[in-house]
Design an enzyme around this catalytic site. Structure first.
Site, PDB file in Angstrom:
ATOM      1  N   GLU A 146       0.805  -1.224   0.000  1.00 32.65           N
ATOM      2  CA  GLU A 146       0.000   0.000   0.000  1.00 32.65           C
ATOM      3  C   GLU A 146       0.832   1.265   0.000  1.00 32.65           C
ATOM      4  O   GLU A 146       0.519   2.220  -0.700  1.00 32.65           O
ATOM      5  CB  GLU A 146      -0.926   0.052   1.227  1.00 32.65           C
ATOM      6  CG  GLU A 146      -2.139  -0.814   1.159  1.00 32.65           C
ATOM      7  CD  GLU A 146      -1.809  -2.245   1.473  1.00 32.65           C
ATOM      8  OE1 GLU A 146      -0.647  -2.486   1.859  1.00 32.65           O
ATOM      9  OE2 GLU A 146      -2.675  -3.093   1.330  1.00 32.65           O
ATOM     10  N   HIS A 215     -10.165  -5.030  10.687  1.00 30.20           N
ATOM     11  CA  HIS A 215     -10.847  -4.848   9.415  1.00 30.20           C
ATOM     12  C   HIS A 215     -12.130  -4.061   9.585  1.00 30.20           C
ATOM     13  O   HIS A 215     -12.999  -4.092   8.728  1.00 30.20           O
ATOM     14  CB  HIS A 215     -11.149  -6.214   8.778  1.00 30.20           C
ATOM     15  CG  HIS A 215      -9.912  -6.926   8.346  1.00 30.20           C
ATOM     16  ND1 HIS A 215      -9.037  -7.497   9.235  1.00 30.20           N
ATOM     17  CD2 HIS A 215      -9.396  -7.140   7.118  1.00 30.20           C
ATOM     18  CE1 HIS A 215      -8.033  -8.041   8.567  1.00 30.20           C
ATOM     19  NE2 HIS A 215      -8.228  -7.837   7.275  1.00 30.20           N
TER      20      HIS A 215
END
Lengths: 410, 394
Positions: A146, A215
């Site tokens: 990322e 998450h």
């Protein structure tokens, strides 16, 4: 200008939506303009060339009132998509894809990069089919890195490309925080205006269905201080497509927050090209007694609570703030001046969340108009637990919203 | 004479060769300004996973004199910045490039202004080699309006969009993914140009560098990663920071080349080679073996982690300007006096630029809020006394 039209139409209230199941249900919209009169809903279509007109979007099972300049409506049946109704029905993730696809066709500089966006079609199917249509150079599968691919997106944006960087889950973008904060947000300023960074960073976030603490993060609270970026949160297929398109056309870096649980919402959206103003809030339900400010998934909890409140005799005004940075203080201010009571319902954590900033902004600007202190309902300051019942209680539930309104309106 | 110098230095952007003809009034004609000259680099190149280019570099007298002038200018500029910092006209961080000038001039000689360069915070000289003016440099360092970023960036944020210089970045290593993004954009637009992403030996241990290298190799991007190895990551010597200080080999599957970074001609040869390679085969790593005389920044004396003997040793044996001077003198391209005159002119140029920069005003208070967003949308912005009217939404 667009803000003035906000009060004219309403997107409609959500009628029968249980809070915990969003999978592929046909969402019923019952039209409301004020508490007592039932009229067909109308909303503003903001066209890409800046002109606006009122359009009719008939949804819902009940017979509609006829409106002068609209297409005649008839009773809706759940399976129907008859050609006499304007617009087309689709799910929220399809709306995002449509917006993305239209912009990619319109502007060859738009490209998408992210994990599994290409051949796999996107982990939430937002980019499905785009790789076959546009090729591997425009829809790029990245390795799991990322920090670097967000940096690469920003570097490409500096030259004039318009990349869309997808975080498979918003929480993963924490790894790219340096790039987003220092480069994405600040380069326009530190270069004295030489570079613009027309990048769109998007991804699903929020508390899902027992996804676990890592998450289920709400990154809007972490990014809200970064100067130079814009943040928007979509909540319906209509505004998802509109905000996606507006974000892609904006010269500023935009972070588009989607929600994992909202991807399967179904709605009928117009066929023609439209965008939603990035800095505007959406009037979901006009009212008189209390202003409820919310965004993303909490909008649906609020609307469910609104049903109960209406039955109890309250008239809440529900505004989906949509623009998380900067706040649409114009719409919010007008509402506060009308109702004098504010309830903020958000999914961020209590400490340092969007609600906290919004409370401060409203207090600073509209203190004289408030009859009661602002109540801000947020998620608990805990990592999201896995157990279902506990997870339910980390986020705000409709019952709490009802209680809060009753408390405010005493 | 002086005016033509200023005029010449003001139009540096197009060609580095331009100021030469007006700068030096050589009474003895150079044997053809552009007549080719072949010089051997100081040491041969060491390569990893590729064929090293030849040691013989094609050059010409004009180019050598340009190298000399440019490097002298950069050296003088950095030393002047040192004095300005000590006089408290430059604040904050100031990272000086003296000793490493050969990398900037050599690279520029091998590429065009359409190729992109992105570097970290030691960017003053790279900015100048990309066409920035001395006025822009000193004004930005002093935080004035005439600076390249209008005074809002500072020493670590020099940018020049029209000659594809992308800065100027404070966070170590963050510029490398940006550089690979630039290369991606070049490939996307099919420009046939390359990007040079510069970083230091300290940044070479950043994870994002290897992430970006992986993606660049996967997607065949025309990215050239240049490690300016000055052997110290602030106070930490390279052998204390990297298990494998052979930075040109760290790319593993990506070819690498080790270059003597104090030899401008070697740098030029390597960059030319790298550009051809990157356009055909994807990323390549260049390791420039170089040295900085100053400490890491102005707050670092530079002598606590290395000996003064080491610094003066490098200055005597490997100084890039001296190397070019010896080359010029040994090939009879100019006399000692002429070169000294060049240095004097350069000194004057720098002093004039500083004087001009000192006269440039500080930015207006309203500049605090400009350029936060493009086309400044309706953000809330308060004046310093928090009473100023906010911008309102349309």
């Amino acid at each position: 200008m667009a803000a003035i039209f906000q009060g004219v139409g309403a997107a409609a209230a959500l009628s029968s939506l249980p809070s915990n199941s969003f999978d592929s249900k046909n969402i019923l919209f019952s039209p409301r303009r004020s508490f007592s009169v039932r009229k067909a809903p109308s909303f503003v279509v903001v066209r890409s060339d800046g002109t606006m007109n009122l359009d009719l979007n008939p949804k819902g099972r009940r017979a509609q009132q006829f409106i002068a300049n609209a297409v005649a409506t008839k009773e809706d049946s759940s399976a129907a998509s008859s050609s006499s109704k304007p617009g087309h029905e689709l799910l929220l993730f399809e709306a995002l894809r449509e917006g993305l696809e239209e912009e990619m066709e319109r502007d060859p500089r738009v490209c998408v990069m992210g994990e599994d966006v290409g051949h796999y079609g996107g982990s939430y199917k937002v980019t499905k089919g785009l790789a076959t249509k546009f090729g591997d150079l425009r829809v790029l599968d990245t390795p799991i890195a990322e920090n670097s691919f967000t940096g690469m997106g920003i570097g490409a944006a500096m030259t004039g490309l318009r990349p869309v960087v997808e975080g498979m889950n918003m929480g993963f973008l924490l790894l790219a925080f340096n790039q987003i904060s220092n480069n994405c947000g600040m380069l326009h300023y530190t270069s004295g205006g030489q570079f613009t960074i027309p990048i769109v960073i998007r991804g699903p976030g929020g508390v899902g269905r027992q996804l676990g603490a890592e998450h289920s993060q709400r990154l809007e609270s972490y990014f809200q201080s970064v100067p130079g970026i814009q943040m928007v949160a979509c909540s319906t297929p209509y505004n998802a497509k509109g905000l996606m398109k507006a974000a892609l056309r904006s010269e500023n870096p935009v972070i588009l927050f989607e929600h994992v649980l909202l991807y399967n919402l179904k709605e009928r959206i117009p066929d023609e090209d439209y965008i939603c103003n990035l800095e505007e809030a959406e009037m979901v339900r006009p009212g008189e007694h209390v202003t409820i400010l919310t965004y993303s998934r909490m909008r649906y909890h609020v609307m469910q609570a609104a049903k109960t409140l209406v039955n109890k005799g309250y008239d809440p005004e529900v505004i989906d703030i949509r623009s998380l940075k900067p706040f649409d203080l114009y719409t919010i201010g007008n509402s506060v001046k009308k109702t004098h009571r504010v309830l903020i319902v958000e999914e961020c954590m209590r400490t340092g969340g969007i609600g906290a900033s919004l409370t401060a902004a409203i207090t600073e600007n509209f203190h004289d108009y408030l009859d009661a202190p602002i109540i801000c309902l947020s998620s608990q300051d805990v990592p999201t637990p896995y157990a279902g019942r506990l997870e339910e209680w980390t986020v705000v539930q409709p019952a709490q919203i009802v209680t809060a309104v009753e408390q405010l309106c005493q | 004479m002086a005016l033509s110098h200023l005029a010449a230095s003001a139009s540096r952007s197009s060609s580095l060769l331009k100021p030469l003809s007006s700068a030096l009034s050589l009474r003895r004609p150079i044997s053809g300004d552009n007549s080719p000259l072949t010089v051997e680099t100081s040491v041969p190149f060491t390569s990893h996973q590729c064929e090293a280019p030849s040691r013989s570099v094609e050059t010409n007298p004009k180019e050598l004199l340009t190298f000399f002038r440019d490097m002298a200018l950069m050296r003088r500029m950095e030393i002047a910045a040192d004095s300005l910092y000590k006089a408290k006209l430059i604040r904050g961080f100031c990272h000086l490039y003296d000793g490493q000038e050969a990398v900037a001039v050599g690279m520029e000689a091998a590429i065009t202004k359409k190729d992109c360069i992105i570097t970290a915070y030691r960017d003053h000289c790279t900015f100048v080699s990309r066409g920035g003016t001395l006025l822009e440099v000193f004004a930005e360092l002093m935080g004035r309006q005439a600076g390249c970023s209008k005074g809002k960036g500072g020493s670590m944020h020099f940018y020049k969009k029209d000659s594809n210089f992308y800065g100027g970045h404070g966070i170590v290593g963050a510029q490398v993914p940006l550089g690979c993004g630039l290369a991606f954009a070049q490939k996307y637009s099919k420009d046939e140009t390359v990007t040079f992403a510069l970083y230091g030996d300290g940044a070479a241990n950043q994870g994002q560098l290897f992430e970006a290298l992986n993606i660049s190799a996967l997607w065949d991007l025309p990215a050239i990663l240049v490690c300016e190895n000055n052997h110290y990551g602030m106070g930490t010597a390279e052998w204390r920071a990297a298990k494998s200080p052979a930075y040109y080999k760290r790319g593993d599957y990506v070819p690498g080349l080790k270059v003597d970074g104090m030899d401008a001609l070697a740098v030029k040869q390597a960059c030319k080679f790298a550009k051809e390679h990157a356009l055909k085969n994807g990323p390549i790593i260049l390791e420039m073996d170089t040295y900085r005389y100053h400490g890491h920044s102005m707050s670092d004396p530079g002598s606590t982690y290395r000996t003064r003997d080491e610094i003066s040793g490098v200055r005597q044996e490997r100084d890039p300007i001296e190397r070019i001077r010896k080359l010029i003198l040994s090939h009879d391209l100019a006399t000692e006096k002429e070169l000294k005159d060049v240095e004097k002119e350069v000194r004057k140029e720098v002093d004039d630029a500083i004087a001009q920069a000192k006269e440039s005003p500080m930015p207006e208070p309203s500049e605090l809020f400009t350029n936060v967003y493009a086309k400044g949308l309706g953000v809330e912005s308060f004046g310093a006394d928090r009473k100023e009217v906010r911008a309102t939404l349309p």
